[in-house]
Design an enzyme around this catalytic site. Sequence first.
Site, mmCIF file in Angstrom:
data_model
loop_
_atom_site.group_PDB
_atom_site.id
_atom_site.type_symbol
_atom_site.label_atom_id
_atom_site.label_comp_id
_atom_site.label_asym_id
_atom_site.label_seq_id
_atom_site.Cartn_x
_atom_site.Cartn_y
_atom_site.Cartn_z
ATOM 1 N N THR A 175 35.477 -8.810 10.126
ATOM 2 C CA THR A 175 34.293 -8.665 9.277
ATOM 3 C C THR A 175 33.342 -9.787 9.652
ATOM 4 O O THR A 175 33.693 -10.692 10.391
ATOM 5 C CB THR A 175 34.654 -8.839 7.782
ATOM 6 O OG1 THR A 175 35.074 -10.202 7.612
ATOM 7 C CG2 THR A 175 35.772 -7.909 7.377
ATOM 8 N N THR A 176 32.183 -9.715 9.067
ATOM 9 C CA THR A 176 31.179 -10.725 9.436
ATOM 10 C C THR A 176 31.709 -12.128 9.135
ATOM 11 O O THR A 176 31.380 -13.070 9.804
ATOM 12 C CB THR A 176 29.901 -10.504 8.612
ATOM 13 O OG1 THR A 176 30.268 -10.440 7.250
ATOM 14 C CG2 THR A 176 29.239 -9.217 9.009
ATOM 15 N N SER A 177 32.575 -12.218 8.104
ATOM 16 C CA SER A 177 32.992 -13.599 7.763
ATOM 17 C C SER A 177 33.902 -14.151 8.857
ATOM 18 O O SER A 177 34.124 -15.339 8.948
ATOM 19 C CB SER A 177 33.757 -13.581 6.435
ATOM 20 O OG SER A 177 34.825 -12.660 6.560
ATOM 21 N N LEU A 179 33.151 -13.772 11.986
ATOM 22 C CA LEU A 179 32.360 -13.988 13.191
ATOM 23 C C LEU A 179 31.962 -15.459 13.255
ATOM 24 O O LEU A 179 31.824 -16.132 12.247
ATOM 25 C CB LEU A 179 31.091 -13.118 13.126
ATOM 26 C CG LEU A 179 31.341 -11.605 13.049
ATOM 27 C CD1 LEU A 179 30.021 -10.869 13.025
ATOM 28 C CD2 LEU A 179 32.190 -11.141 14.219
#
Lengths: 186, 133
Positions: A175-177, A179
């Site tokens: 998820t973006t977290s 990245l």
Amino acid sequence: MSKSAVAIAIHGGAGVLTPGLLSPEKEDEVHQALADALAAGLVILDRGGSSLDAVEASVIALEECPWFNAGKGAVFTDSGHHELDAAIMSGADRDAGAIAGAHFIRNPIRGARAVMQHSEHVMLAGAGADEFLADQALPQVANDWFDTSLRRDQWAQNREAGAAATLEPGQKEMTTSSLKPGQKFG
Amino acid sequence: TVGAVARDAKGHVAAATSTGGITNKRYSRVGDTPLIGAGTWADDRDAAISATGHGEYFIRTAVAHDIAARIRHAGRHLKQACDEVVFEELKPMGGMGGVIAVSASGQPELVFNTPGMYRAWRDEQGRVHTAIY
């Protein structure tokens, strides 16, 4: 504030944007793109136009700018395509329109407004949204029209990372977290 | 994700939000942007709001409608409602991102809990501002 006072604000995305991530030249480009998009809505408001037309005009300007993750410059899905979401809402009567997972509408915010004004629904999604929008005489493009090299590079980096890092059982999807800072760009 | 909120000369507000989602997303995942009440909301009785950030958290918090409801039902001013939702609801659960909003009286607010948010607005003196960090 007087009844005639008009107001507008726009955003181009929030995230781990830290000074130094962009060169001064690129920062100037972003500031100019934001000023242009704001002006697109302001000119409508200042001549007495509606807030609905103003927000649509500003978002179209942001969708057309490859700097931002919407329309041209949208990120890639894992399979290397683009799925576009948008919503618009009128405060006067709480009428609203939205699309999710659309593929070919050049300006997704126009698609959301078409759902609001030309259907009895609020949200249409996926292939059904594509089918409805194809009949709305709005600009359509091939899905790869939304490609940019910046996003394709991000996509490739993530796939390599994903491929390298086997997901332990129960490990949450990328998820973006997960990245690195700056990757969830715009 | 991109968005705009506005109030026109007749006192009507509107909100619009558009996004490509998150990089490498799978399973046709949908975030808060197209969900009315989560990423986008407009009501002349309180405010227009457009959100950007980690969508799953914005959905769970019904961010845009929560801000409007605090104004209408709890008498909050727009800035206070935005601060409460962005810093006291979202941030503790790990929801990173921000909102732009305009009140029924035409006051713009831009509130975020991340290091940066691409944004622009015109203030009450008619000056245009753009900012990143």
